[in-house]
Design an enzyme around this catalytic site. Structure first.
Site, PDB file in Angstrom:
ATOM      1  N   ASP A  90      -5.915 -16.371 -15.342  1.00 30.50           N
ATOM      2  CA  ASP A  90      -7.188 -16.466 -14.637  1.00 30.50           C
ATOM      3  C   ASP A  90      -8.235 -16.918 -15.658  1.00 30.50           C
ATOM      4  O   ASP A  90      -8.014 -16.856 -16.868  1.00 30.50           O
ATOM      5  CB  ASP A  90      -7.524 -15.108 -14.018  1.00 30.50           C
ATOM      6  CG  ASP A  90      -8.651 -15.220 -13.009  1.00 30.50           C
ATOM      7  OD1 ASP A  90      -9.076 -16.351 -12.718  1.00 30.50           O
ATOM      8  OD2 ASP A  90      -9.092 -14.174 -12.503  1.00 30.50           O
ATOM      9  N   ASP A 125     -13.968 -21.280 -11.250  1.00 28.21           N
ATOM     10  CA  ASP A 125     -14.680 -21.518  -9.989  1.00 28.21           C
ATOM     11  C   ASP A 125     -15.722 -20.432  -9.798  1.00 28.21           C
ATOM     12  O   ASP A 125     -15.857 -19.527 -10.621  1.00 28.21           O
ATOM     13  CB  ASP A 125     -13.679 -21.532  -8.822  1.00 28.21           C
ATOM     14  CG  ASP A 125     -12.962 -20.197  -8.669  1.00 28.21           C
ATOM     15  OD1 ASP A 125     -12.804 -19.480  -9.693  1.00 28.21           O
ATOM     16  OD2 ASP A 125     -12.556 -19.861  -7.553  1.00 28.21           O
ATOM     17  N   CYS A 275      10.195   8.413  -2.370  1.00 32.88           N
ATOM     18  CA  CYS A 275      10.615   7.165  -3.011  1.00 32.88           C
ATOM     19  C   CYS A 275      11.769   7.512  -3.955  1.00 32.88           C
ATOM     20  O   CYS A 275      11.857   8.630  -4.445  1.00 32.88           O
ATOM     21  CB  CYS A 275       9.416   6.593  -3.781  1.00 32.88           C
ATOM     22  SG  CYS A 275       9.820   5.280  -4.939  1.00 32.88           S
ATOM     23  N   CYS A 277      12.569   5.560  -6.753  1.00 35.88           N
ATOM     24  CA  CYS A 277      12.487   4.839  -8.028  1.00 35.88           C
ATOM     25  C   CYS A 277      12.759   5.838  -9.165  1.00 35.88           C
ATOM     26  O   CYS A 277      12.720   7.049  -8.956  1.00 35.88           O
ATOM     27  CB  CYS A 277      11.135   4.150  -8.171  1.00 35.88           C
ATOM     28  SG  CYS A 277       9.806   5.217  -8.738  1.00 35.88           S
ATOM     29  N   CYS A 280      10.137   8.661  -9.464  1.00 34.83           N
ATOM     30  CA  CYS A 280      10.074   9.651  -8.385  1.00 34.83           C
ATOM     31  C   CYS A 280      11.324  10.530  -8.339  1.00 34.83           C
ATOM     32  O   CYS A 280      11.263  11.683  -7.909  1.00 34.83           O
ATOM     33  CB  CYS A 280       9.859   8.944  -7.053  1.00 34.83           C
ATOM     34  SG  CYS A 280       8.280   8.102  -6.990  1.00 34.83           S
TER      35      CYS A 280
HETATM   36 ZN   LIG Z   1       8.690   5.912  -6.844  1.00 35.49          ZN
END
Ligand SMILES: [Zn+2]
Length: 478
Positions: A90, A125, A275, A277, A280
């Site tokens: 950016d 921009d 979750c 993952c 978690c």
């Molecule tokens: Zn997770």
């Protein structure tokens, strides 16, 4: 310049695409985690292990720090960050929008992005916020367009992004996009939309994105600048956005916020982590709250759930089931539903882009009555030519020996030729009890069919007397 973007599969306005960059080809839709060059909450090398194929960083921050700047110029951006896949940069436009002024000239920061080997460089921009006066939106757009034209004159080895501005004026967005499409850009970010997403104004976001897409045409890759919340990916992809960037995974983590595809939760208010993952699985919410690495761990979860959703969006496009995912996601929050309802108003545009054959259609909610397949049939129903006696029925084993044609009746389609019942989309799975939107759509389409065949006698045999009454009432009105 050769075509950098190739479209492989389509669903709604969404697509699976391949975008070629100097550091490799990525498959879209793709999410780019934002990497802060000063503080990598997750080291860029580990981002790749978590499934990030492309990242985005801020060239202005690197440019303004002499040590970072020199290192970037010496080693290049990829070695500076420790990431060898494609990197987009950016330009400082975000800092410009927050602070009102920045200490660098547009061509200077563009040249810097080229020199540090950014794969996709963005000219500086002016990100015009929503709801400003039309005069301001137009005058800032004029400045942006001047800078963008100047940027395309530069010699460059890498890809160049042409941001589309125009605030919340759909006609300005469309005009800006139409203007840029013929210039020498490779990627088209839709800018100035973060305030819309922060304030959950998804119906306005749909207006802005669809306008820009109409101006650009369907072949150009689009980056929805600042879209990092996973609940938004299905909606944005359905409109034809190909690239997303997430600062959200880190920003939300710093605020103790846990991202899900249905919205955001405060970690402190959670009893369970829904979750699987690695973060978690290994922690309870209480353990996470107490951990000295709470922010880092939460950032990892937030990114996991975001990248997982991008992969699900891709699979849904591939399967032709993106509308189903869209309905599920947009029913997570009333403001998201506002976005979907607004997108339904663009069903004619979607219908023009949507491929016509997919896997079995599932009718899931009243929004399904506005699916492109339903709209397409309703628009073409008057092409069906009938003679003599015609039976309209919802019973497949009914005696039809006295009839010249048999039409099956199934909301939301209404009456359709019986011989098509096993083909898409009439083989749709629909609820036993249709909702009002499905009935209205079905009766409307059936009325059009009858009007298109004025000399024909229709006999209506429907199990549900309610439908018979509805169709008869419409029939008698013609
Ligand atoms: Zn997770």
């Amino acid at each position: 310049m050769p075509d950098r973007f190739e479209i492989l599969h389509k669903d709604l306005a969404g697509r699976i695409g391949r975008l070629s960059t100097p550091h490799g080809t990525i498959e879209t839709p793709e999410l780019m985690p934002v990497v802060n060059p000063h503080l990598q909450l997750i080291p860029a090398g580990e981002l790749a292990e978590m499934g990030a194929n492309m990242i985005i960083t801020n060239s202005y921050i690197i440019h303004q720090d002499p040590a970072l700047r020199n290192e970037a110029l010496e080693k290049g951006l990829h070695d500076l960050l420790g990431f060898q896949g494609p990197i987009m940069t950016d330009s400082g436009a975000f800092q410009l929008s927050v602070y009102g002024d920045i200490e660098v000239q547009p061509l200077q920061i563009l040249d810097f992005q080229f020199r540090i080997n950014s794969d996709i460089a963005v000219p500086l921009d002016i990100p015009t916020p929503p709801d400003v006066s039309r005069e301001r939106a137009e005058s800032e757009l004029l400045v942006t367009e001047g800078r963008l034209e100047e940027a395309t004159d530069q010699n460059r080895p890498n890809l160049l992004a042409g941001p589309i501005q125009g605030s919340t004026y759909p006609d300005l967005r469309e005009r800006a996009a139409r203007h840029l499409k013929d210039l020498n850009f490779d990627v088209f970010p839709i800018g100035g939309v973060v305030p819309l997403m922060e304030s959950y104004r998804f119906e306005t976001l749909v207006d802005v994105v669809v306008s820009a897409k109409k101006g650009l045409g369907s072949g150009a890759p689009v980056h929805l600048f600042g879209a990092g919340h996973p609940m938004l990916f299905a909606l944005a992809a359905a409109m034809g956005c190909d690239l997303f960037d997430s600062a959200a995974y880190a920003l939300y983590a710093r605020q103790g916020r846990y991202l899900t595809v249905h919205g955001t939760r405060k970690l402190e208010e959670m009893n369970y982590l829904p979750c699987s993952c690695p973060v978690c699985l290994k922690h309870s919410p209480q353990e996470l709250m107490k951990s000295p690495d709470k922010t880092k761990l939460l950032a990892r979860h937030n990114l996991h759930v975001s990248l997982q959703e991008i992969r699900l969006v891709r699979q849904s496009i591939r399967d032709g089931t993106l509308w189903n995912l869209l309905e599920c996601r947009c029913r997570s929050h009333p403001r998201m539903l506002d976005g979907l309802i607004r997108l339904k108003c663009e069903s004619r545009w979607l219908e023009g882009l949507d491929t016509s054959s997919k896997s079995t259609l599932f009718y899931l909610s009243p929004e399904s009555a506005a699916r492109p397949e339903v709209m397409r049939y309703s628009r073409r129903v008057d092409r069906i030519s009938l003679q003599g006696n015609v039976l309209i029925t919802d019973e497949t084993n009914t005696d039809s020996t006295d009839f010249d044609h048999v039409l099956y009746f199934k909301p939301p389609f209404g009456a359709y030729p019986a011989e098509l019942s096993e083909t898409y989309p009439f083989n749709a799975e629909v609820p036993l009890e249709p909702d009002d939107d499905a009935q209205v759509a079905a009766v409307e389409a059936t009325r059009h069919l009858m009007e298109a065949n004025p000399g024909v006698h229709f006999a209506i045999r429907l199990k549900k007397s309610r439908w018979t009454e509805l169709v008869n009432a419409e029939c008698n009105m013609r």
